[in-house]
Design a protein around this motif. Structure first.
Motif, PDB file in Angstrom:
ATOM      1  N   THR A 120       0.847  -1.189   0.000  1.00  0.00           N
ATOM      2  CA  THR A 120       0.000   0.000   0.000  1.00  0.00           C
ATOM      3  C   THR A 120       0.883   1.238   0.000  1.00  0.00           C
ATOM      4  OG1 THR A 120      -1.713  -1.171   1.221  1.00  0.00           O
ATOM      5  CG2 THR A 120      -1.809   1.227   1.256  1.00  0.00           C
ATOM      6  N   ASP A 121       0.603   2.193  -0.899  1.00  0.00           N
ATOM      7  CA  ASP A 121       1.488   3.344  -1.028  1.00  0.00           C
ATOM      8  C   ASP A 121       1.158   4.425  -0.003  1.00  0.00           C
ATOM      9  OD1 ASP A 121      -0.698   4.848  -1.981  1.00  0.00           O
ATOM     10  OD2 ASP A 121      -0.195   4.498  -4.074  1.00  0.00           O
ATOM     11  N   THR A 126      -3.870   0.601  -2.965  1.00  0.00           N
ATOM     12  CA  THR A 126      -3.242  -0.708  -3.149  1.00  0.00           C
ATOM     13  C   THR A 126      -3.553  -1.243  -4.537  1.00  0.00           C
ATOM     14  OG1 THR A 126      -3.461  -1.229  -0.791  1.00  0.00           O
ATOM     15  CG2 THR A 126      -3.088  -3.065  -2.295  1.00  0.00           C
ATOM     16  N   TYR A 288       7.541  -2.925  -9.211  1.00  0.00           N
ATOM     17  CA  TYR A 288       7.826  -2.886  -7.774  1.00  0.00           C
ATOM     18  C   TYR A 288       9.100  -3.683  -7.514  1.00  0.00           C
ATOM     19  CZ  TYR A 288       6.920  -3.256  -2.704  1.00  0.00           C
ATOM     20  OH  TYR A 288       7.010  -3.166  -1.333  1.00  0.00           O
ATOM     21  N   SER A 310       8.638   1.854  -6.213  1.00  0.00           N
ATOM     22  CA  SER A 310       7.560   1.445  -7.104  1.00  0.00           C
ATOM     23  C   SER A 310       7.307   2.522  -8.140  1.00  0.00           C
ATOM     24  CB  SER A 310       6.268   1.167  -6.327  1.00  0.00           C
ATOM     25  OG  SER A 310       5.763   2.356  -5.743  1.00  0.00           O
ATOM     26  N   THR A 312       4.214   3.534 -11.265  1.00  0.00           N
ATOM     27  CA  THR A 312       2.936   3.225 -11.893  1.00  0.00           C
ATOM     28  C   THR A 312       2.701   4.170 -13.059  1.00  0.00           C
ATOM     29  OG1 THR A 312       1.977   2.471  -9.795  1.00  0.00           O
ATOM     30  CG2 THR A 312       0.443   3.031 -11.559  1.00  0.00           C
ATOM     31  N   ASP A 327       3.240   7.789 -11.329  1.00  0.00           N
ATOM     32  CA  ASP A 327       3.409   7.764  -9.875  1.00  0.00           C
ATOM     33  C   ASP A 327       4.700   7.029  -9.525  1.00  0.00           C
ATOM     34  OD1 ASP A 327       1.578   7.911  -7.133  1.00  0.00           O
ATOM     35  OD2 ASP A 327       2.966   6.221  -7.157  1.00  0.00           O
ATOM     36  N   GLY A 329       6.864   5.743  -6.066  1.00  0.00           N
ATOM     37  CA  GLY A 329       6.786   5.548  -4.626  1.00  0.00           C
ATOM     38  C   GLY A 329       8.082   4.994  -4.077  1.00  0.00           C
ATOM     39  N   LEU A 356       6.670   6.093   4.216  1.00  0.00           N
ATOM     40  CA  LEU A 356       6.263   5.935   2.825  1.00  0.00           C
ATOM     41  C   LEU A 356       6.141   7.312   2.185  1.00  0.00           C
ATOM     42  CD1 LEU A 356       3.290   3.438   3.381  1.00  0.00           C
ATOM     43  CD2 LEU A 356       5.703   2.861   3.085  1.00  0.00           C
ATOM     44  N   ASN A 358       5.163   9.205  -1.825  1.00  0.00           N
ATOM     45  CA  ASN A 358       4.783   9.095  -3.225  1.00  0.00           C
ATOM     46  C   ASN A 358       4.788  10.465  -3.888  1.00  0.00           C
ATOM     47  OD1 ASN A 358       3.671   6.346  -2.401  1.00  0.00           O
ATOM     48  ND2 ASN A 358       3.087   6.423  -4.567  1.00  0.00           N
ATOM     49  N   THR A 360       3.282  12.121  -7.485  1.00  0.00           N
ATOM     50  CA  THR A 360       2.358  11.830  -8.572  1.00  0.00           C
ATOM     51  C   THR A 360       2.212  13.037  -9.484  1.00  0.00           C
ATOM     52  OG1 THR A 360       1.109  10.337  -7.121  1.00  0.00           O
ATOM     53  CG2 THR A 360       0.020  11.077  -9.138  1.00  0.00           C
TER      54      THR A 360
END
Length: 703
Positions: A120-121, A126, A288, A310, A312, A327, A329, A356, A358, A360
Motif C-alpha cells: 500500500t502506497d 493498493t 515494484y 515502485s 505506476t 506515480d 513511490g 512511505l 509518493n 504523482t
C-alpha cells in the motif's frame, strides 16, 4: 480462441488416460488443523488459537484449486467479514468489515504487505489487480483496525506470501486454461531451493473478451522472489513485480437497462457519449522492487528492515475526460523483536517504524473517442506517511496473554496546480494538507482453555486519513476540507476445536463506532468526489465453522479412500447505520450504510481422494442491501453456485499433472458482482457473467 480451446482439449485427452494408471501426486497443500496453523499477524508468529485477533487464512488450496478462474475474488469471499468485488474483469474492490463504502473502485482504507514489504502506497492505495493469484501461496486477513502495528486504516490488513519453495528441490510448472467468453490463460513457474537460498520465478498471462460489451481484459504478470541465507544470522530477500494490465470499463446501468440487457455497456445520453464510443478503460503498468534484510543477533533479538521502490503508469479514458497519471513511490519499514522468555512474566517486545512517500504527476485531458485531447488540468501531488509503533505481549498466570500496542501516525499531502493556458493564466497554486499526528492504542486479552479452545477480547482504535484519490479525485482539484476517519472497535472472539478436532469454529462479535465517515458522491457527469458523513455505528458477527467427516487418525493412517472430506460454513451478520448524518435538508440518521449486506452466508464441501481426484462445491448467498445513502434502492439477493472437479496424478518419479474443470454461476442467476454506490442516474448495476465454465491443465516436473 477456438484454436486455443482445441489445443487445450487435445492436451487433456492425451494426458488424462496416463493419469488414470499413474501414481498418486502429492496434495496441493496439507490439511491444516486450527491448533497447528501459525499466523504472522501482529508479529506474534503463534498458532491461530493463541492469537487475540480476528484473522482469516487462505492457503494455496483456497487460492489455486477451489475455483477455476484465476482471480483472487472468489477465494476472498469465502472469509467472513470480507467482500471482494469485480465490477468488470480486472477492476477489483476489496472491503474488510464494510471498508469499501468510500471506494468507487480500487482498494482503499486497507494496509497490505508482502513479507513486511509495504504494498500500500503513501496515498493509501493498493494495486491489488497487479497481483496474480497463481503466484500466491498464502493470504492472511486481519479484520478491523490494526494501527498499533501496521499504521493508519480502519478496515484491516492483508498479508501476502508467495509460493513455498521446498528445500533442496527444483521444479518447473507450466499451465494453460480456457473458458467461456473468450477466457484464455497460460503461465510458467520455476522454483529452486538450496541449503542457503530459495528462488521463485513466475510468469502468468490472462485475457478475456468479457461477458458485457466493452469489458475485455488482458493482463501479464511477472514476479521474482528470492531468499538468500548470507550467514547463520543474516537473510536477504528480494521481491520484484511487474504487471501490464488493460481492461475496458463498460460502466454502470440503471435498473431498466440492467433487466433489458445485462450484457450492455453504458449507453449514450442526450448530453454524454457511451462507454464504448469513448473507449472507456484502464491502462496500468506497475513495477515494484523491494529488498528485505533480516538479522538475528541471538535467539532472543532479531530485526527485519525493508526498502522498496515502485512506479505506476496509469491512463484512464473516461466518458467525460482522459486521465494520465505517473506515480513513483519509495518507502521502508524496520521492525525489531526482543523476546524475554524467562522470568515470572515472559514477554515479547516489538518496536519499529514505517515511512512511505509518493510523488504523482496527474493530468486530465478531453477524451475524443479514446484519444487524449486538449489538456484540462495539470497537477502534482506528494503524499507522505510516517508511523512509529511498539507492542508488548506478556504471558500472565492462569493461561492469560496480554497484548498492548501503540503507534503514532502522521499523514501529509502537498498539491500543486499548474496553469494550462498561456493567455491570462494564473500562477501555479501550491496547497498543503497536514493532518495532526494521532496515537492509536490497542489492547487485547486472550485466555486458552486447555489445548483446544481460546477466547479473547480487544479494544483498538482506527484512523484513516483521506487517500490521495480522495483529496485529488479523478476530475481534478484538491479537497482541503475532507477530514480523516477515526473510531474505536470493541471485539470478543471464541475459537477452538471439538470432537477430536473434527469440528472447528471461529466466532467474533464486534462494534465499531466511526466518526467523520468518508463516503462517495458523484456529479452529473459521473465523476466522483468525497465528503464526511458524520458518524456510523457498525455492528457485526462473523462465524466460520468446519467439520471433517473423518477423524484425524483416519487421515494420519495414510490408508483409505479420502485425504480430505470436509464441510464448512462462513456467516457474516451486520448492522451498519449512519448516526448524525445530514444530507442537505434530509436527515439520514439511522439509515443503513450502503453496500454492506446484512447477511452473507457461504457454504462449501471439499473432497480429495488419495488417488488424486478432488472436488469443491461453494454456495454463496447475500441478502439485499441498500445502494444509496437514502436507502431508497436495494440490491437483489444474490445466490451463486460454483464447483470444481479435478484430478492430480504423478507420471513416474518426477512428473505430475493436474487436470480440472470448473463451473461458475451454475444456477445461471442475473446478478451484479459490484454495485456503483450512490450512482448518479441510478446507474448502480454491473452485471456479472451468466453460467460459464473453464478447464485447465498444470504439468510439472521436480528434481
Amino acid at each position: 480462441m477456438l484454436n486455443r480451446l482445441r489445443s487445450t482439449a487435445l492436451l487433456l485427452s492425451f494426458f488424462l488416460p496416463i493419469t488414470l494408471f499413474a501414481q498418486t501426486a502429492t496434495s496441493l497443500d496439507d490439511t491444516l488443523q486450527l491448533n497447528e496453523v501459525v499466523v504472522r499477524g501482529y508479529a506474534t508468529n503463534r498458532r491461530l488459537l493463541e492469537t487475540p485477533a480476528s484473522v482469516g487464512l487462505l492457503t494455496r488450496r483456497d487460492l489455486n484449486q477451489r475455483f477455476g478462474t484465476p482471480t483472487i475474488v472468489p477465494a476472498l469471499n469465502t472469509l467472513p467479514g470480507v467482500r471482494a468485488d469485480e465490477r468488470s474483469p480486472g477492476s477489483y474492490r476489496l472491503a474488510i468489515r464494510g471498508s469499501a463504502i468510500r471506494s468507487p473502485f480500487g482498494v482503499r482504507n486497507i494496509k497490505t504487505y508482502w513479507n513486511e514489504l509495504p504494498l500500500t502506497d503513501a496515498g493509501g492505495n493498493t494495486p491489488l489487480n497487479a497481483l496474480d493469484v497463481r503466484a500466491l501461496g498464502r493470504i492472511e486477513v486481519i479484520k478491523g483496525p490494526s494501527g498499533s502495528l501496521y499504521g493508519a486504516g480502519t478496515g484491516g490488513t492483508v498479508l501476502f506470501s508467495g509460493l513455498a519453495v521446498p528445500a533442496n528441490k527444483s521444479s518447473v510448472e507450466v499451465s494453460a486454461l480456457g473458458g467461456s467468453y473468450g477466457l484464455y490463460g497460460n503461465g510458467i513457474s520455476v522454483q529452486t531451493g538450496k541449503n542457503n537460498s530459495a528462488i521463485s520465478l513466475n510468469y502468468n498471462h490472462l485475457q478475456s473478451d468479457g461477458y458485457r460489451d466493452q469489458s475485455a481484459v488482458v493482463r501479464d504478470n511477472l514476479s521474482f522472489i528470492g531468499s538468500f541465507t548470507v550467514s547463520p544470522k543474516r537473510t536477504v530477500s528480494v521481491l520484484a513485480l511487474y504487471s501490464d494490465l488493460h481492461y475496458q470499463t463498460p460502466g454502470g446501468l440503471n435498473e431498466a437497462q440492467f433487466k433489458a440487457n445485462p450484457r450492455a455497456s453504458r449507453p449514450a445520453t442526450a448530453t454524454l457519449p457511451s462507454s464504448a464510443a469513448q473507449q472507456a478503460g484502464i491502462y496500468q503498468k506497475v513495477g515494484y522492487l523491494g529488498f528485505s534484510h533480516e538479522y538475528r543477533w541471538n535467539d532472543r533479538i532479531q530485526n527485519t528492515t525493508v526498502i522498496y521502490g515502485s512506479t505506476t503508469d496509469f491512463a484512464n479514458p473516461f466518458i467525460t475526460n482522459y486521465e494520465k497519471r505517473a506515480d513513483q513511490g519509495i518507502g521502508g519499514r524496520t521492525i525489531t523483536q526482543i523476546r524475554l522468555p524467562n522470568g515470572p512474566l515472559p514477554t515479547t517486545f516489538t518496536v519499529g517504524a514505517e515511512l512511505l512517500r509518493n510523488f504523482t504527476v496527474d493530468r486530465n485531458f478531453g477524451n475524443r473517442g479514446g484519444t487524449a485531447d486538449t489538456i484540462q488540468t495539470d497537477e502534482e501531488l506528494t503524499a507522505r506517511q510516517a508511523t512509529l509503533f511498539a507492542q508488548a505481549e506478556t504471558e500472565l498466570p492462569a493461561h492469560f496473554r496480554l497484548t498492548a500496542g501503540l503507534s503514532r501516525n502522521d499523514a501529509r499531502y502537498g498539491f500543486t496546480r499548474f496553469p494550462t493556458r498561456a493567455a491570462g493564466a494564473l500562477p501555479a497554486t501550491l496547497l498543503a494538507r497536514n493532518f495532526s499526528p494521532v496515537w492509536l492504542p490497542r489492547v487485547a486479552l486472550l485466555r486458552t482453555f486447555g489445548s483446544n479452545v481460546s477466547a479473547f477480547v480487544s479494544i483498538s482504535t482506527g484512523y484513516s486519513a483521506p487517500s490521495s484519490q480522495e483529496v485529488r479525485p479523478s476530475a481534478g482539484g484538491f479537497n482541503t476540507t475532507l477530514n480523516p476517519e477515526r473510531g474505536t472497535s470493541y471485539e470478543v472472539g471464541l475459537r477452538g476445536s471439538a470432537l477430536k478436532s473434527q469440528l472447528r469454529f471461529d466466532i467474533a462479535v464486534y462494534q465499531f463506532q466511526l466518526r467523520e465517515t468518508i463516503v462517495r458522491r458523484s456529479n452529473e457527469a459521473g465523476a466522483e468526489y468525497f465528503v464526511n458523513a458524520g458518524r456510523t455505528d457498525q455492528r457485526g458477527l462473523e462465524a466460520q465453522v468446519s467439520y471433517d467427516f473423518l477423524p484425524p487418525s483416519y487421515f494420519a493412517s495414510q490408508s483409505g479412500l479420502f485425504s480430505l472430506l470436509r464441510i464448512w460454513n462462513s456467516l457474516t451478520l451486520t448492522n451498519y447505520r449512519f448516526r448524525d448524518y445530514q444530507q442537505g435538508t434530509a436527515d439520514l440518521s439511522n439509515n443503513k450504510v450502503p453496500g454492506v449486506a446484512p447477511t452473507t452466508n457461504v457454504t462449501g464441501i471439499d473432497a480429495e481422494s488419495r488417488s488424486g481426484f478432488y472436488a469443491h462445491v461453494t454456495y454463496q448467498f447475500l441478502n439485499q442491501f441498500a445502494l444509496n445513502d437514502a436507502n431508497t434502492v436495494l440490491s437483489d439477493p444474490t445466490q451463486l453456485l460454483q464447483a470444481t472437479l479435478g484430478v492430480r496424478r504423478s507420471l513416474g518419479k518426477n512428473w505430475a499433472i493436474d487436470v480440472y474443470a470448473s463451473g461458475d454461476n451454475l444456477l445461471n442467476r442475473t446478478y451484479s458482482l459490484g454495485y456503483d454506490l450512490n450512482a448518479v442516474g441510478n446507474r448502480y448495476y454491473n452485471a456479472a457473467p451468466a453460467r460459464n465454465g473453464v478447464g485447465g491443465v498444470r504439468l510439472s516436473v521436480k528434481w
